[in-house]
Scaffold this motif. Sequence first.
Motif, PDB file in Angstrom:
ATOM      1  N   ASP A 256       0.756  -1.119  -0.119  1.00  0.00           N
ATOM      2  CA  ASP A 256      -0.090   0.071  -0.124  1.00  0.00           C
ATOM      3  C   ASP A 256       0.832   1.300   0.117  1.00  0.00           C
ATOM      4  N   ARG A 257       0.482   2.390  -0.770  1.00  0.00           N
ATOM      5  CA  ARG A 257       1.329   3.615  -0.704  1.00  0.00           C
ATOM      6  C   ARG A 257       0.379   4.833  -1.229  1.00  0.00           C
ATOM      7  N   SER A 259      -0.345   8.340  -3.335  1.00  0.00           N
ATOM      8  CA  SER A 259       0.224   9.079  -4.599  1.00  0.00           C
ATOM      9  C   SER A 259       0.803  10.217  -4.050  1.00  0.00           C
TER      10      SER A 259
END
Lengths: 271, 240
Positions: A256-257, A259
Amino acid sequence: MGGERPTLVTKVARAEHGDNHFRGYWLNAELLGHHSMASIAGLAVGGPASSGEDRALLEDMAVAVNVADPRIWPLKVTRLVSAYGSMFAGLAAGNITMDRSLLSMEACCEIAARLVALAERADDLDDAGLAAYLADAWPERRPPGFGVPARKEDERVVGLVGRVRDVYRRQDRRYFRLFERVAEVSRVERNLKPNILLVFSAIALDLGFPPESIGALAWALVQASFQANAVEGAQTAPELMRQLPQEHLYYVGPPDRVSPRAARLRAGRSG
Amino acid sequence: MSGEHGPVEDGPWADKLPARAVTPTDPPRLFGYDVHEDLAHHYRFSEVLWLAATRELPADGAADVLECALTYLLPVSVAEAPANAASVAQACQSSLASVASVGAIALAQQGQWVLERHAPLWPWLRGEVEAFPEALRGGPDEAPAVRRFASALARVSYTHRIFECSPGLHTAALAVLFDLGFREPEQLLTLWMSSRLPCVLAEAFAGGRGRLYEYPMDLPHFEYVGGERRSTAEEGSDGR
């Protein structure tokens, strides 16, 4: 030049009033009553019009290659795509999967070309000479036509070889005899097991098929496997094929990251 | 060997192929608009996609709603047949074109199947029926996604009455597209494929080429029960 229709040459067919041409023959007048699906398929891919024992052997080849377990990968594709109700889409997708794949029949063309090259000198080679030739000319760790995954032997080879030895006893099947020698020498010298592509290519050469047509012949003859799966797949159209339940999946992609734009927005709000 | 005239030569066929959407010229025009000198300068890709699907350009601002809806339609996991099938082709080391073709065929089939399931939605959207189709209500697990979709649309100043009906996510997205003017099945299928094909290909191409053993061959398992063993010889010549 202006107004002239562009034109291509075809050897396949032409629609005529009253009858139709197919590969140089009249459909009704010459082919009807003398051919079956397998022999028409052979004609379709550029092979000879087979008859008698040759045609019977071609029929046996058509039966021998049709392993239709729906879990076999291209057939799985057929099942997945036909799950929305169309056998045509399933058939098309499964066939497209064969294109240049590990499971394609295109290797038959290469195998046949190698057998033809070998045949020119095979009579002058004893087993040791043949082994040396194969080590040089078929140098891959597992040459095309060899390799039997997940089982001790290719049962299709067993079936087809049994038929040729027991039923089709003509001694002029030159390439089949060559297949037997190549298979035995490869087994002894390199611990290799032949698969269906090798014996299929050899028999097809004996039946008069040009090497470049044999991949297409094999593909044409396995269509019953695709058709069976496409028909049942479309008729049953199971939800399970359209969507696998979550518990049978696991994620291996990026973690998960956030933007950059979302991060800037959050920073702006907190700042 | 063959005659000069058969049914093809004698038939009333057209002798030229009509081009209906794109001019086969330079510069190319899409439904009349210069793609290079006009559309590329003044319109976003989603607006050109709108033109391709409907033959007309959208009003200013409408593409914001379209892009939101397409983004919510975009995710396709490997659980779904299009990505699953394309992944099998990748595992088989099929040519890249074949991997893409398998995914596209499956996606088109999925799109058509979804649209056919949504047939009861269109009369409701047109106001011809009062009751929302029960079969198109979403389950509780879809509700958070639908709320996020409504919220995202609100940010571009768009609302729709469908969000009062507890729809599934795809149902909500199709309703928004319908409201934007994408009313014909071929228009909706164009958007379905345009939005989802990138994810289908992403999933497939992320897999190892030729790694057959990484694909769960026995999932789902098939139990073989055979078929009814009949032969025409046993039945007699009249089939009975």
